[in-house]
Design a protein around this motif. Structure first.
Motif, PDB file in Angstrom:
ATOM      1  N   GLY A  34      31.546   8.627 -14.989  1.00 25.51           N
ATOM      2  CA  GLY A  34      30.634   9.423 -14.089  1.00 25.51           C
ATOM      3  C   GLY A  34      29.114   9.709 -14.244  1.00 25.51           C
ATOM      4  O   GLY A  34      29.075  10.690 -13.320  1.00 25.51           O
ATOM      5  N   ILE A  35      29.130   9.994 -15.509  1.00 20.51           N
ATOM      6  CA  ILE A  35      27.851   9.985 -15.752  1.00 20.51           C
ATOM      7  C   ILE A  35      26.879   8.774 -15.748  1.00 20.51           C
ATOM      8  O   ILE A  35      25.725   9.602 -14.491  1.00 20.51           O
ATOM      9  CB  ILE A  35      27.756  10.702 -17.155  1.00 20.51           C
ATOM     10  N   VAL A  36      27.356   7.429 -15.396  1.00 20.49           N
ATOM     11  CA  VAL A  36      25.801   7.047 -14.881  1.00 20.49           C
ATOM     12  C   VAL A  36      26.490   6.602 -14.092  1.00 20.49           C
ATOM     13  O   VAL A  36      25.400   4.905 -13.783  1.00 20.49           O
ATOM     14  CB  VAL A  36      26.223   5.585 -16.518  1.00 20.49           C
ATOM     15  N   SER A  37      27.236   6.662 -13.270  1.00 17.66           N
ATOM     16  CA  SER A  37      27.756   6.423 -11.844  1.00 17.66           C
ATOM     17  C   SER A  37      27.806   5.098 -12.195  1.00 17.66           C
ATOM     18  O   SER A  37      27.156   3.586 -11.153  1.00 17.66           O
ATOM     19  CB  SER A  37      25.996   5.817 -10.651  1.00 17.66           C
ATOM     20  N   VAL A  38      28.410   4.264 -12.570  1.00 21.51           N
ATOM     21  CA  VAL A  38      29.501   3.035 -12.685  1.00 21.51           C
ATOM     22  C   VAL A  38      29.995   2.366 -11.357  1.00 21.51           C
ATOM     23  O   VAL A  38      31.137   3.603 -11.043  1.00 21.51           O
ATOM     24  CB  VAL A  38      30.656   2.070 -13.845  1.00 21.51           C
ATOM     25  N   LYS A  39      29.424   1.647 -10.977  1.00 23.41           N
ATOM     26  CA  LYS A  39      30.366   0.940  -9.290  1.00 23.41           C
ATOM     27  C   LYS A  39      31.255  -0.441  -9.700  1.00 23.41           C
ATOM     28  O   LYS A  39      30.335  -1.123  -9.709  1.00 23.41           O
ATOM     29  CB  LYS A  39      29.625   1.385  -8.132  1.00 23.41           C
ATOM     30  N   SER A  40      32.427  -0.092  -8.863  1.00 19.52           N
ATOM     31  CA  SER A  40      33.007  -1.563  -8.777  1.00 19.52           C
ATOM     32  C   SER A  40      32.495  -1.906  -7.410  1.00 19.52           C
ATOM     33  O   SER A  40      33.175  -1.335  -6.882  1.00 19.52           O
ATOM     34  CB  SER A  40      34.452  -1.059  -8.740  1.00 19.52           C
ATOM     35  N   PRO A  53      34.605  -8.549 -14.229  1.00 13.97           N
ATOM     36  CA  PRO A  53      33.384  -9.239 -13.509  1.00 13.97           C
ATOM     37  C   PRO A  53      33.638  -8.827 -12.666  1.00 13.97           C
ATOM     38  O   PRO A  53      31.788  -8.731 -11.127  1.00 13.97           O
ATOM     39  CB  PRO A  53      34.004 -10.982 -13.202  1.00 13.97           C
ATOM     40  N   SER A  54      34.099  -7.203 -11.357  1.00 20.25           N
ATOM     41  CA  SER A  54      34.343  -7.370 -10.052  1.00 20.25           C
ATOM     42  C   SER A  54      32.862  -5.846 -10.383  1.00 20.25           C
ATOM     43  O   SER A  54      33.157  -5.045  -9.443  1.00 20.25           O
ATOM     44  CB  SER A  54      35.543  -5.950  -9.964  1.00 20.25           C
ATOM     45  N   LEU A  63      26.824  -3.455 -15.103  1.00 22.51           N
ATOM     46  CA  LEU A  63      28.105  -4.132 -16.189  1.00 22.51           C
ATOM     47  C   LEU A  63      28.577  -4.202 -17.568  1.00 22.51           C
ATOM     48  O   LEU A  63      28.803  -4.172 -18.534  1.00 22.51           O
ATOM     49  CB  LEU A  63      28.143  -5.662 -16.398  1.00 22.51           C
ATOM     50  N   LEU A  64      26.753  -4.068 -17.912  1.00 19.39           N
ATOM     51  CA  LEU A  64      26.625  -3.434 -19.231  1.00 19.39           C
ATOM     52  C   LEU A  64      27.440  -2.295 -19.598  1.00 19.39           C
ATOM     53  O   LEU A  64      27.793  -1.379 -20.323  1.00 19.39           O
ATOM     54  CB  LEU A  64      24.621  -3.222 -19.214  1.00 19.39           C
ATOM     55  N   HIS A  65      27.198  -1.225 -18.801  1.00 20.25           N
ATOM     56  CA  HIS A  65      27.615   0.435 -18.468  1.00 20.25           C
ATOM     57  C   HIS A  65      29.022   0.290 -18.466  1.00 20.25           C
ATOM     58  O   HIS A  65      29.567   1.025 -19.251  1.00 20.25           O
ATOM     59  CB  HIS A  65      26.915   1.521 -17.690  1.00 20.25           C
ATOM     60  N   THR A  66      29.569  -0.459 -17.596  1.00 19.70           N
ATOM     61  CA  THR A  66      31.459  -0.901 -17.747  1.00 19.70           C
ATOM     62  C   THR A  66      31.661  -0.879 -18.746  1.00 19.70           C
ATOM     63  O   THR A  66      32.128  -0.661 -20.111  1.00 19.70           O
ATOM     64  CB  THR A  66      31.682  -1.845 -16.586  1.00 19.70           C
ATOM     65  N   CYS A  67      31.138  -2.064 -19.604  1.00 23.75           N
ATOM     66  CA  CYS A  67      31.440  -2.561 -21.183  1.00 23.75           C
ATOM     67  C   CYS A  67      31.377  -1.266 -21.954  1.00 23.75           C
ATOM     68  O   CYS A  67      31.980  -1.292 -22.954  1.00 23.75           O
ATOM     69  CB  CYS A  67      31.065  -4.203 -21.701  1.00 23.75           C
ATOM     70  N   ILE A  68      29.966  -0.447 -21.861  1.00 28.17           N
ATOM     71  CA  ILE A  68      29.919   0.249 -22.882  1.00 28.17           C
ATOM     72  C   ILE A  68      30.977   1.477 -22.991  1.00 28.17           C
ATOM     73  O   ILE A  68      31.765   2.457 -23.325  1.00 28.17           O
ATOM     74  CB  ILE A  68      28.401   0.983 -22.742  1.00 28.17           C
ATOM     75  N   GLY A  69      31.048   1.927 -21.440  1.00 27.94           N
ATOM     76  CA  GLY A  69      32.404   2.140 -21.403  1.00 27.94           C
ATOM     77  C   GLY A  69      33.959   2.277 -21.906  1.00 27.94           C
ATOM     78  O   GLY A  69      35.046   2.823 -22.100  1.00 27.94           O
ATOM     79  N   LEU A  70      33.893   0.966 -21.724  1.00 27.93           N
ATOM     80  CA  LEU A  70      35.869   0.469 -21.969  1.00 27.93           C
ATOM     81  C   LEU A  70      35.624   0.629 -23.847  1.00 27.93           C
ATOM     82  O   LEU A  70      36.808   0.709 -24.231  1.00 27.93           O
ATOM     83  CB  LEU A  70      35.502  -1.663 -21.316  1.00 27.93           C
ATOM     84  N   LEU A  71      34.268   0.039 -23.695  1.00 30.27           N
ATOM     85  CA  LEU A  71      34.124   0.043 -25.991  1.00 30.27           C
ATOM     86  C   LEU A  71      34.284   1.708 -26.142  1.00 30.27           C
ATOM     87  O   LEU A  71      35.251   2.029 -27.596  1.00 30.27           O
ATOM     88  CB  LEU A  71      32.933  -0.684 -26.532  1.00 30.27           C
TER      89      LEU A  71
END
Length: 94
Positions: A34-40, A53-54, A63-71
């Motif tokens: 939410g903070i970095v506004s990740v979008k699908s 990949p979506s 995509l980088l922020h998605t991977c950081i959030g998941l990790l």
């Protein structure tokens, strides 16, 4: 990597420490999203690691922020589970 219900009911509900740690880790990961506004950019039937990949978009760090959030969510959940399960077993034996 698929349906989360077996993990919730077979593993986490037996150990409340791991269930709470999973909730906290997921909340922290979601807060980061939410903070970095990740979008699908695609809708899917189920949320899994195969759907990463979506989150791709040219010219952004989405995509980088998605991977950081998941990790972040996985690492915090694992660390909290290890810590809470260790303190719970210690208090049982005392």
């Amino acid at each position: 990597m698929g349906v989360p219900e077996p993990a919730i009911y077979a593993v986490n509900m037996r150990r409340m420490a791991s269930f709470g740690a999973t909730l906290i880790g997921g909340a922290i990961g979601g807060l980061y999203f939410g903070i970095v506004s990740v979008k699908s950019f695609a809708l899917s039937e189920s949320a899994s690691l195969l759907e990463i990949p979506s989150f791709m978009e040219d010219g952004t760090l989405n995509l980088l922020h998605t991977c950081i959030g998941l990790l972040l969510a996985f690492a915090l959940s694992g660390a909290l589970t290890y810590w809470l399960a260790g303190t719970a077993s210690y208090t049982k034996h005392v």
